[in-house]
Design a protein around this motif. Sequence first.
Motif, mmCIF file in Angstrom:
data_model
loop_
_atom_site.group_PDB
_atom_site.id
_atom_site.type_symbol
_atom_site.label_atom_id
_atom_site.label_comp_id
_atom_site.label_asym_id
_atom_site.label_seq_id
_atom_site.Cartn_x
_atom_site.Cartn_y
_atom_site.Cartn_z
ATOM 1 N N SER A 1 34.441 39.062 34.320
ATOM 2 C CA SER A 1 33.564 39.974 33.592
ATOM 3 C C SER A 1 32.360 39.204 33.080
ATOM 4 O O SER A 1 32.406 37.982 32.960
ATOM 5 C CB SER A 1 34.316 40.577 32.399
ATOM 6 O OG SER A 1 35.485 41.232 32.833
ATOM 7 N N LEU B 1 33.327 47.305 38.302
ATOM 8 C CA LEU B 1 34.233 47.988 37.377
ATOM 9 C C LEU B 1 33.653 48.000 35.967
ATOM 10 O O LEU B 1 33.115 47.000 35.495
ATOM 11 C CB LEU B 1 35.594 47.264 37.351
ATOM 12 C CG LEU B 1 36.327 47.150 38.694
ATOM 13 C CD1 LEU B 1 37.596 46.329 38.551
ATOM 14 C CD2 LEU B 1 36.655 48.527 39.237
ATOM 15 N N GLY B 2 33.791 49.158 35.314
ATOM 16 C CA GLY B 2 33.503 49.219 33.889
ATOM 17 C C GLY B 2 32.057 48.941 33.514
ATOM 18 O O GLY B 2 31.781 48.403 32.444
ATOM 19 N N THR C 1 32.694 44.226 35.088
ATOM 20 C CA THR C 1 33.680 43.337 35.696
ATOM 21 C C THR C 1 33.414 43.323 37.191
ATOM 22 O O THR C 1 33.293 44.386 37.815
ATOM 23 C CB THR C 1 35.107 43.827 35.394
ATOM 24 O OG1 THR C 1 35.285 43.865 33.983
ATOM 25 C CG2 THR C 1 36.152 42.899 36.000
ATOM 26 N N ARG D 1 35.925 50.461 24.529
ATOM 27 C CA ARG D 1 35.798 51.766 25.174
ATOM 28 C C ARG D 1 37.045 52.037 26.014
ATOM 29 O O ARG D 1 37.779 51.110 26.359
ATOM 30 C CB ARG D 1 34.565 51.798 26.077
ATOM 31 C CG ARG D 1 34.666 50.729 27.127
ATOM 32 C CD ARG D 1 33.662 50.820 28.245
ATOM 33 N NE ARG D 1 33.789 49.630 29.057
ATOM 34 C CZ ARG D 1 34.674 49.477 30.057
ATOM 35 N NH1 ARG D 1 35.473 50.473 30.406
ATOM 36 N NH2 ARG D 1 34.744 48.343 30.710
ATOM 37 N N SER E 1 37.949 52.926 32.682
ATOM 38 C CA SER E 1 37.599 53.923 33.685
ATOM 39 C C SER E 1 38.773 54.094 34.656
ATOM 40 O O SER E 1 39.680 53.265 34.703
ATOM 41 C CB SER E 1 36.368 53.465 34.459
ATOM 42 O OG SER E 1 36.671 52.268 35.155
ATOM 43 N N GLU F 1 39.147 51.151 36.909
ATOM 44 C CA GLU F 1 39.797 49.999 36.267
ATOM 45 C C GLU F 1 41.300 50.209 36.170
ATOM 46 O O GLU F 1 42.083 49.278 36.347
ATOM 47 C CB GLU F 1 39.234 49.781 34.858
ATOM 48 C CG GLU F 1 37.832 49.206 34.843
ATOM 49 C CD GLU F 1 37.248 49.150 33.444
ATOM 50 O OE1 GLU F 1 37.159 50.218 32.784
ATOM 51 O OE2 GLU F 1 36.877 48.057 33.009
ATOM 52 N N ASN G 1 40.322 37.150 32.418
ATOM 53 C CA ASN G 1 40.398 38.318 31.543
ATOM 54 C C ASN G 1 41.775 38.401 30.912
ATOM 55 O O ASN G 1 42.770 38.015 31.535
ATOM 56 C CB ASN G 1 40.166 39.602 32.353
ATOM 57 C CG ASN G 1 38.755 39.717 32.867
ATOM 58 O OD1 ASN G 1 37.813 39.914 32.118
ATOM 59 N ND2 ASN G 1 38.590 39.587 34.166
#
Lengths: 347, 341
Positions: free
Chosen positions: A93, A112-113, A135, B117, B120, B123, B213
Amino acid sequence: MRVAVIGAGVIGLSTALCIHKRYHGLVPSLEVEVYADRSTPHTTSDGAAGLWQPYLSDRGNLQETLWNKETFDYLLGHLGSPAAKEMGLFLISGYNLFTQPVPEPSWKNIVLGFRNLTPKELELFPGYSYGWFNTALMLEGRSYLPWLTQRLMQRGVKFFQKKVESFQEMFAQGVDVVINCTGVRAGELQPDPELQPGRGQVIKVLAPWVKHFIITHDIGSGIYNSPYVIPGSEFTILGGINQHGNWNEENNAQDHKTIWENCCRLLPALQKAKIVEEWSGLRPARPRVCLERETIRHGQFQAEVIHNYGHGGFGITIHWGCAMAAARLLGTILQEQPLAGPPQPRL
Amino acid sequence: MAAPKVAVVGAGVIGLSTALCIVETCPSCSVTVLSEQFSPNTTSDVAAGMLIPHTYPGTPIHVQKQWFKETFTYLFAISNSAEASEAGIHLVSGWQVFKNTPKEELPFWSDVVLGFRPMSEAELQKFPQHQFGQAFTTLKCDCPPYLLWLEKRLKATGVQMYTRKVADLWELHSEYNIVVNCTGIGAHQLVGDKKLFPVRGQVLKVHAPWVKNFIRDGDGITYIYPGIHRITIGGTREKENWNLSPDPGTTKDIFDRCCSLEPSLQGAQDIKVKVGLRPSRQCVRLQREVLSQGGVKLLVVHNYGHGAGGFSVHRGTAKEAARLVRECIAALQGASSRAKL
C-alpha cells in the motif's frame, strides 16, 4: 516453426513464456528460443523497484490501460499461490502525492482501495496538498526474472547468450518469427526515432521500517523526476530521476545527492537508513508501446517480426497484457501457415 | 522538602513511559526505575505493539479515546522524524476483517487512526471467509527498540535503573517518597489485586519481509502484524492461564489460522515462539493510594491493568499517572509545610 525472442528482460521472458504456454501443445514443431546479451540480474528490469503503477495519464493509449489491467488481474490471481514468494510478488500500500489536485488516473479501479488522502495524512507530507492512497502489487525483477527463466527452462526453451546484430541474422539461421523485446536498444536492430532512453538512477537502502510506497509528482518536471520511495522485500529503493535522451548508464554524483536529499526530506525516517547500492538504468521511453507485427522481406523470403518494446517506466506494470497481445499476433501468423509440413519460402 | 524521590516499579512500556512522563513534567523529581525484568524479557517485548485499542468495559469511552489520541499523536510525530527507526515506530496499513458484520461498525477510535473506511468488494475478495472489513493506517511500536529507546532517553536525563524484584511496595518506604506501581501482571501478587487476571497470549515472530500490510480478524485472536524485522502472528486469548511456556499444538494452530488469512506465510522462515500474559482488568487501575504503617505513610500511584491495550494507551495513561504523581508531591509539600508550623 522456430520462434526467437530477442531480449531477456521482463518483456522478453514473459512473452516467451506466454507463447510457449499458449502454443506448445497446439503447434507440434514449435521451438521457442531466447537470445540476449544481458540477462538477470543485469537487465533494466532488474534495477526497477517492481511497483505495479502506470503513468498518471494513459497518453491516449487505451490499449495500454487494458494491458495494465490484464497484468494486474493476472498477478492478483497468483498472490495466494505458493509461487508468489518465488516470483517476488506481494501486496503493498502507499501514497501518491501532488502539490495540487489532479484528475483521477485510469487505473483507479484496477488497484485496490483507491481513495483520496485525508488532511491528517497530508500532514505527514509538508509541501504536498493532495494525494491518493491505494493498495497495489510489487513484482521484484530480481526474483521474477529468475522465476520466468526457470519456468522456461523447465519447458525446454533454449537460451543463447549473444548479442543479435540484425533480424536477418536470425532468419539466415532458419528462425521463422522473431519477437523483438530489445527494450531501449531496439533502435540498434531497426531505427526508431520515437524510442529514447529515460535515464533513471536509484539508491538501494536498508530501511525495513518503511512499509509504504511514496511517489511524489511534480507536474512540471515529468514522471519519476520527483522523489519516490519504494520498499521491497529486502531493500528500499529511493529514486526520482528521469532524464530523457540520456544514454549514460554510469551513476552520477549530483543525481545521488538529489535523490538522497529529496527522499530524506520527504521521509525523515530515512536519515538513518544504510545505503547498500546505487544503480542506473535506461527506461525504454516511447509515446506509445510498439506492439505490432511487421513482415520483412529478405531476398526471396518473407519473415515475420513481432515488436514488443518501448514500455518506458511501466514495463512490469504492463508486461503480461503485452505478452498476451504478442502471443495473439503470433497466433495470426501461425494461422497463415500451410497446414502440413514446415513453413516454405514464398516465391 | 528536598527533591521528591520517586520509584517507578516495572520496566515494560507502562513503567518506562510513565517514568519518562514524570521526568518531563516534574523536573525536580529524582526518578528511579526498579524492575525484575527489562527488555527483551518484559510482557511488552512479546506484544506486537500495534495501536489498535482494546475496549475496557469499566472505563468511560471518552477517556479511552483521549488516552489513545494522546498516544497516537505522540508516536505519529516520532514516526515522522529521524528517530523513527531507533525508536521502532512506523506506520502500517492493513485490514480488519470480520466473518460476520459487527454490530458496531464504527469503533470509537476510527477517527484517530488514518484513512479509516470500509473495505471495498475487491479488497474483500482476498478474504473469502470474511464478509465485512475495515481498512486503515495505524502505528506500530516494535519492541525491543521502543523500550530501549525509552531507556536511553531516561538515562540521558539521569534516571537510574536497577534490576530488583520488589516483593512488597512497603520495602521502598525508607528510600522513596512516592512509588509508581507499573508492574502489570505482577500486581496480582505485589498488591494482591484479585481483579487482575492474566489473558495468556502465544505468538510467533517470523521472518517474512514481503508482508507489508497488517491483517486482523475482528475477533482479535488471529492477526498478522508486520514489524521492522519480523512479523508477529498470533494468537490466543486464554483467560486465567498463567503458563509462560510455549505450547507446540498452539503454535501449529496459530500458523494454520494465519496462513489461511495470508497464504504467503507458508514461506515464512526462522519461526520464534513467545508467550506473554496480558495484565487484564475491567478497567486500568490508574489511581493514588496512601499506604500507612505505624504512622509512616507511603504514597503510591497505580498504573497497571492495561490488558490487551497497553501500547495503544500507554502515553495517555503515563501522562495521567504523572499528573497523579504531581498531586502526591503537592500533598507531601503541604504536609511538609504543616509540619514546619
